[in-house]
Design an enzyme around this catalytic site. Sequence first.
Site, PDB file in Angstrom:
ATOM      1  CB  VAL A 204     -18.541-138.219  62.103  1.00 53.80           C
ATOM      2  CG1 VAL A 204     -17.115-137.829  62.404  1.00 53.80           C
ATOM      3  CG2 VAL A 204     -19.450-137.892  63.280  1.00 53.80           C
TER       4      VAL A 204
ATOM      5  CE  LYS B 201     -27.621-129.857  66.476  1.00 47.69           C
ATOM      6  NZ  LYS B 201     -26.593-130.867  66.144  1.00 47.69           N
TER       7      LYS B 201
ATOM      8  CD  GLU C  69     -27.821-134.189  64.910  1.00 46.57           C
ATOM      9  OE1 GLU C  69     -26.882-133.641  64.310  1.00 46.57           O
ATOM     10  OE2 GLU C  69     -28.962-134.318  64.433  1.00 46.57           O
ATOM     11  N   GLY C  70     -26.331-134.277  69.548  1.00 48.79           N
ATOM     12  CA  GLY C  70     -25.362-133.326  70.067  1.00 48.79           C
ATOM     13  C   GLY C  70     -24.747-132.472  68.973  1.00 48.79           C
ATOM     14  CB  ALA C  71     -23.129-129.449  68.764  1.00 43.54           C
ATOM     15  N   GLY C  72     -20.844-131.600  67.362  1.00 41.49           N
ATOM     16  CA  GLY C  72     -19.450-132.002  67.409  1.00 41.49           C
ATOM     17  C   GLY C  72     -19.281-133.316  68.146  1.00 41.49           C
TER      18      GLY C  72
ATOM     19  CG  ASP D 299     -27.737-130.523  62.490  1.00 40.33           C
ATOM     20  OD1 ASP D 299     -27.274-130.405  61.339  1.00 40.33           O
ATOM     21  OD2 ASP D 299     -27.037-130.455  63.515  1.00 40.33           O
TER      22      ASP D 299
ATOM     23  CB  THR E  92     -27.644-134.518  60.800  1.00 44.24           C
ATOM     24  OG1 THR E  92     -27.069-133.551  61.687  1.00 44.24           O
ATOM     25  CG2 THR E  92     -29.060-134.095  60.454  1.00 44.24           C
TER      26      THR E  92
END
Length: 244
Positions: free
Chosen positions: A20, A44, A116-119, A57, A23
Amino acid sequence: MRPVTGWWGPVVVTGTDTGVGKTIVTSAIAAAAQAAGLRVAMVKPGQTGTVTGDPSDADIVTRLADPATVRTLVSYPEPLAPLAAARVAAAEPLELYAAVDAVREEADKHDLVLVEGAGGLLVPMGLRPSGESWTVADLAVSLGAPAVVVARAGLGTLNHTALTLEALERRAIPAGVVLGAWPAEPELVHWANLSELVPTMVGALPDGAGAMEPGVFRRSAPGWLTPALYGVLDDWRAWADDVS
């Protein structure tokens, strides 16, 4: 010295789904905050998909925004959720409080730490000391951090965004929404979604922002974000008139 406006300390960047624009939004917030004079770090917790050879990222954020510190805690080869990728690689999963300690370490040295997360918000990231999995939502709770929710502009975004915001509200996590890619030629569905999302929005990036030359990206970023994220966007009606 704490910033007098905008969010400061750890801020979690999550999304309604994968792909979405988390990043690029992280990069834009970093660029706007630095333009406002803040010292910024990006952390990250879990990078996956390194086997593909694509830029990570952290690489993308460094190229577009070049914050003072960019740090990846763990990386795994397969493009899966971090906990699943760790298991496939027979690697050690990231422990929740190791991630918390790493973010707090950077918060001691920076005004703003973008995590920053993942998914999406509830993707399994690693394991707790008890052996239970933890998510980006758990990390935000442990840090006492607000969340930026990156959402799509098109069909389906209202449900996905509402579910994510509801999950955050139930955990008492303050949140704002950023549209990750506003199309150059918006259709009726985009305008309809915008009217519903504006009360929760703190930014909107143009489609293709990540392909901009870094200097242009950094100069443009404040115009995509509200003052909560160190931007100058303060009138959505004027913004809509401009982009239309």
